[in-house]
Design a protein around this motif. Structure first.
Motif, PDB file in Angstrom:
ATOM      1  N   ALA A 283     -11.536  11.885  -1.281  1.00 44.93           N
ATOM      2  CA  ALA A 283     -10.886  13.200  -1.232  1.00 44.93           C
ATOM      3  C   ALA A 283     -11.421  14.031  -0.067  1.00 44.93           C
ATOM      4  O   ALA A 283     -10.654  14.660   0.680  1.00 44.93           O
ATOM      5  N   VAL A 284     -12.745  14.034   0.108  1.00 44.95           N
ATOM      6  CA  VAL A 284     -13.347  14.835   1.177  1.00 44.95           C
ATOM      7  C   VAL A 284     -12.923  14.297   2.553  1.00 44.95           C
ATOM      8  O   VAL A 284     -12.550  15.065   3.453  1.00 44.95           O
ATOM      9  N   LEU A 285     -12.974  12.981   2.714  1.00 46.78           N
ATOM     10  CA  LEU A 285     -12.549  12.382   3.982  1.00 46.78           C
ATOM     11  C   LEU A 285     -11.093  12.740   4.273  1.00 46.78           C
ATOM     12  O   LEU A 285     -10.730  13.089   5.409  1.00 46.78           O
ATOM     13  N   TYR A 286     -10.269  12.666   3.255  1.00 44.84           N
ATOM     14  CA  TYR A 286      -8.850  12.975   3.426  1.00 44.84           C
ATOM     15  C   TYR A 286      -8.642  14.439   3.835  1.00 44.84           C
ATOM     16  O   TYR A 286      -7.920  14.741   4.785  1.00 44.84           O
ATOM     17  N   LEU A 287      -9.308  15.340   3.116  1.00 48.75           N
ATOM     18  CA  LEU A 287      -9.112  16.771   3.401  1.00 48.75           C
ATOM     19  C   LEU A 287      -9.608  17.125   4.800  1.00 48.75           C
ATOM     20  O   LEU A 287      -8.939  17.854   5.543  1.00 48.75           O
TER      21      LEU A 287
ATOM     22  N   VAL B 282      -5.262   2.338   0.472  1.00 51.56           N
ATOM     23  CA  VAL B 282      -4.127   3.145   0.932  1.00 51.56           C
ATOM     24  C   VAL B 282      -4.244   3.311   2.444  1.00 51.56           C
ATOM     25  O   VAL B 282      -5.343   3.254   2.991  1.00 51.56           O
ATOM     26  N   PRO B 283      -3.110   3.521   3.110  1.00 53.71           N
ATOM     27  CA  PRO B 283      -3.168   3.570   4.587  1.00 53.71           C
ATOM     28  C   PRO B 283      -3.501   4.956   5.141  1.00 53.71           C
ATOM     29  O   PRO B 283      -3.388   5.181   6.342  1.00 53.71           O
ATOM     30  N   THR B 284      -3.975   5.851   4.272  1.00 56.35           N
ATOM     31  CA  THR B 284      -4.128   7.271   4.621  1.00 56.35           C
ATOM     32  C   THR B 284      -4.872   7.521   5.935  1.00 56.35           C
ATOM     33  O   THR B 284      -4.480   8.389   6.718  1.00 56.35           O
ATOM     34  N   LEU B 285      -5.957   6.823   6.191  1.00 54.23           N
ATOM     35  CA  LEU B 285      -6.746   7.067   7.415  1.00 54.23           C
ATOM     36  C   LEU B 285      -6.657   5.896   8.399  1.00 54.23           C
ATOM     37  O   LEU B 285      -7.579   5.674   9.197  1.00 54.23           O
ATOM     38  N   ARG B 286      -5.556   5.163   8.372  1.00 54.42           N
ATOM     39  CA  ARG B 286      -5.417   4.032   9.287  1.00 54.42           C
ATOM     40  C   ARG B 286      -5.506   4.501  10.743  1.00 54.42           C
ATOM     41  O   ARG B 286      -4.886   5.494  11.122  1.00 54.42           O
ATOM     42  N   GLY B 287      -6.312   3.802  11.540  1.00 52.80           N
ATOM     43  CA  GLY B 287      -6.454   4.165  12.948  1.00 52.80           C
ATOM     44  C   GLY B 287      -7.413   5.321  13.192  1.00 52.80           C
ATOM     45  O   GLY B 287      -7.612   5.729  14.333  1.00 52.80           O
ATOM     46  N   LYS B 288      -8.011   5.864  12.122  1.00 53.76           N
ATOM     47  CA  LYS B 288      -9.033   6.905  12.288  1.00 53.76           C
ATOM     48  C   LYS B 288     -10.404   6.233  12.334  1.00 53.76           C
ATOM     49  O   LYS B 288     -10.634   5.222  11.680  1.00 53.76           O
TER      50      LYS B 288
ATOM     51  N   MET C 285       0.839  -1.196   0.000  1.00 54.96           N
ATOM     52  CA  MET C 285       0.000   0.000   0.000  1.00 54.96           C
ATOM     53  C   MET C 285       0.883   1.258   0.000  1.00 54.96           C
ATOM     54  O   MET C 285       1.564   1.538   0.980  1.00 54.96           O
ATOM     55  N   SER C 286       0.872   1.989  -1.106  1.00 54.15           N
ATOM     56  CA  SER C 286       1.630   3.236  -1.127  1.00 54.15           C
ATOM     57  C   SER C 286       0.654   4.404  -1.214  1.00 54.15           C
ATOM     58  O   SER C 286      -0.450   4.283  -1.732  1.00 54.15           O
ATOM     59  N   GLU C 287       1.075   5.528  -0.697  1.00 54.39           N
ATOM     60  CA  GLU C 287       0.217   6.710  -0.676  1.00 54.39           C
ATOM     61  C   GLU C 287       0.017   7.229  -2.097  1.00 54.39           C
ATOM     62  O   GLU C 287       0.923   7.176  -2.925  1.00 54.39           O
ATOM     63  N   PRO C 288      -1.172   7.731  -2.421  1.00 56.78           N
ATOM     64  CA  PRO C 288      -1.365   8.313  -3.749  1.00 56.78           C
ATOM     65  C   PRO C 288      -0.649   9.656  -3.848  1.00 56.78           C
ATOM     66  O   PRO C 288      -0.275  10.250  -2.841  1.00 56.78           O
ATOM     67  N   ALA C 289      -0.471  10.123  -5.074  1.00 60.63           N
ATOM     68  CA  ALA C 289       0.177  11.426  -5.289  1.00 60.63           C
ATOM     69  C   ALA C 289      -0.840  12.534  -5.065  1.00 60.63           C
ATOM     70  O   ALA C 289      -1.443  13.053  -6.005  1.00 60.63           O
ATOM     71  N   ILE C 290      -1.038  12.879  -3.806  1.00 62.84           N
ATOM     72  CA  ILE C 290      -2.057  13.868  -3.456  1.00 62.84           C
ATOM     73  C   ILE C 290      -1.445  15.265  -3.555  1.00 62.84           C
ATOM     74  O   ILE C 290      -0.307  15.476  -3.131  1.00 62.84           O
TER      75      ILE C 290
END
Lengths: 318, 318, 318
Positions: free
Chosen positions: C305-309, C48-54, C1-6
């Protein structure tokens, strides 16, 4: 989390819709693969990364405890992401067609879709239209392929083979998707199948599927290697199929005394949920020859195998 | 994800069925373990791998928002795989016995089972028959042990002890599993418990549990360190237990004026959901002495501790 | 799992309650971020691991298939832990106030709360009181911002811009939260919006939002770049808004013949669920110019995208 020792396989089928479609080689491949996955349930950490990042939709339009939870557990043990839908509370209740609901779910790019539906053929309809792999988790009285596979897996564990065994299936033969899938599988694999039950529960021309038909339970039990009891609903659509549960039990209920007619090492099966005292005596259900709870346990391993094999076919496409 | 600093513990109990069974040492061990887990909720990544690959079944036969979600969150923060069941839509609605449903779930080899049921004793029945660890999440009016543990945890955080405190519990004492578990816990830990409420809501011989009984709210409040208000249902089984909500509030509703009789640093608790203006004034519920929302937050940490300790007992077996 | 190019972003808003609050820069930032996330759906491992543990709470007080599942999938692809609640079976059915339910959930420290509710303004009420980020997933006939964002994302993919486009929105304008959010977004971004529909479905003074109003479908379609059809409920609150579905289709149903009035490269949109043969002909719904299923697919990327932001804004606080 380490990968299980899965056999090197060639599996190309996108969907698992029914046993009728499968070759005996395909059936054997599923059972062999399930053996590899069964070992996982004995580990302290019952999880493998096999389907990590894959999405599985569980669409259950009929209520279900054991099949739904068995699939869900199989998905979690394979590290898949599962999304659950039931018939109520969905867009279907707003009048959307099943196909539009399916297309919408499809647009979210799931890898696999598990579907149970009260109407025969609905899984096939979805499979035709969707790129996702589709698994039939029971369609009306038609097929329930993973149940037949877990039954075969359980028989094979005890008898080391399927060919040549005498399997007696007893109860409401007409309205059972379980029995239909089991007949297809057992006949393909060379078992001798006898179906028994009251005339009101026996479909016309069932012997064309390659089975013996009997209306005499004692006769049907004689020398059986496997006795598979079906759940009985005494009424369907307001029509009474048998006078009473007490009378049903007297004529078609499996007791210890009756079981003595089968082979000494015969095993007793039931797909659940059981009506104790109707189709089966509690002493038999909980007895030494009963493998009913093993069937449930094996269901998770068999479903892990099916999910895994269909995901290979998904990867093959891309 | 790093492991929390959990105390080295000796825990051998397979199940958590009620506070009545626990020793004061066991209670203290749970509370100490919960403190270690509470730190996790403050981290940016609120997750530890403690129960990775373990399966937890959540069986809720009664509706529940806070207890169910608190357990679910605890399970997710421990990285367990959770399977959810509710009473409706399950095999139970097909007439299967509770025990057969449980055995079937058991056959899928869950590590822990959380159960809430309307009938007292159902968790004990399951615990007797199943290898899985069983946690009682509320059985009828009998016990709700994790609620009493989170209450004790909250009191201990504010008062640094339980022994010697005066705890006043007010409301429908007879029908509350929360109060029964709380009495067992607080009496074991050396607190002095007073229960107060109308005579129609007071069980016969409650003082045998080691508590003072009062029908005078003002008297019961005097010098209390902790005031625990219970949710009131004014009617049960069609029988009216009190003339009106307005009258209930006048006699047993907690107001700022009334609270002045308790100690200056008394804390106010409520297990939720609250009836504002019935058993508690909004000014008190939202006031500085209220720890009601802390109770909810602490519930997750306490349940993580219980899940963790019971999983140790599961490992000990294998 | 790699992070996207945000894209490197500056986002400070705690909540997403409506498009009316957003600047055009914020809208563009969401759409650009969604593009980065859209690439993930094409990967074999869509995670992707972007919100892991959230922790994300999904509070759906109205039934929903597509919005709920789209959010849930977005959460799973971001590795967040999701807790689901529906209106029934919750403490709300025990008479607890919405705010107390929310406060209780809040006490469990979720990072984000997704809410759909039948009453306008409920998400705003929660956002005011809670520390968690709140996303409006539809509040009455008020706003449905993520739907407007996914619509804009879909238009931008096909037309490479929003400014200057003619967008025609057709149907029950008065009762649609989708249309209200779309008007706010499209007008802010410089599109020319025409709304069309029967007088019984047109709100008073809608032109004050900066749109053209038409009661003539053919006229409204002329030279449109985008045709957005709305789901029609012919009855609301027992009041008939149109004589029959057949007559509705004749006057406001989108057919191939009618579509010829729009630009040759016009795209056809629908938020779903569709009433085929009422507001849209099947040939158009399934035709080459239809982007209806792309809307669904894009919904997952936009919600990621919204969750991430919003999670960035949560981190900014701590």
């Amino acid at each position: 989390m380490s990968e299980p020792a899965i056999p090197e396989v060639t599996w190309t089928r996108k969907d698992l819709l029914g046993i009728a479609d499968l070759s005996s080689e395909e059936i054997e491949l599923i059972l062999d693969t399930a053996e590899a996955f069964q070992a996982i349930a004995q580990r302290p950490i019952k999880k493998v990364p096999t389907l990590r990042g894959k999405t599985v939709l569980n669409l259950f339009f009929e209520p279900s405890t054991r099949t739904r939870s068995s699939f869900e557990l199989a998905e979690k043990r394979l590290s898949a992401d599962a999304l659950n839908f039931s018939g109520s509370g969905s867009a279907l209740s707003k009048g959307e067609s099943l196909l539009d609901t399916a297309r919408n779910l499809e647009a979210m790019a799931p890898d696999l879709v598990i579907i149970r539906h009260q109407h025969p053929g609905v899984p096939h309809l979805l499979a035709d239209r969707l790129d996702s792999g589709v698994i039939n988790a029971g369609d009306g009285a038609h097929e329930h392929p993973t149940q037949a596979l877990l039954d075969a897996f359980t028989i094979r564990q005890h008898k080391k083979r399927l060919a040549g065994l005498k399997v007696t299936i007893v109860g409401d033969i007409e309205h059972s998707r379980v029995v239909r899938s089991n007949i297809h599988l057992l006949v393909k694999m060379g078992a001798r199948v006898t179906v028994a039950g009251p005339r009101t529960m026996m479909p016309v021309a069932i012997e064309k599927l390659g089975v013996q038909v009997s209306y005499d339970f004692d006769e049907a039990l004689t020398d059986a290697d496997v006795v598979m009891m079906l759940r009985v609903q005494l009424e369907r659509h307001g029509r009474s199929l048998f006078p009473s549960t007490r009378e049903y039990f007297q004529v078609f209920g499996l007791t210890q005394a009756r079981l003595a007619r089968a082979k000494a090492d015969a095993i007793v099966m039931h797909p659940g949920p059981m009506n104790r005292g109707v189709e089966i005596a509690s002493a038999v259900a909980d007895g030494e020859t009963s493998v009913i709870l093993e069937q449930v346990a094996n269901g998770v391993a068999v479903r892990m195998a099916v999910l895994y094999l269909l995901s290979l076919a998904q990867q093959g496409k891309s």
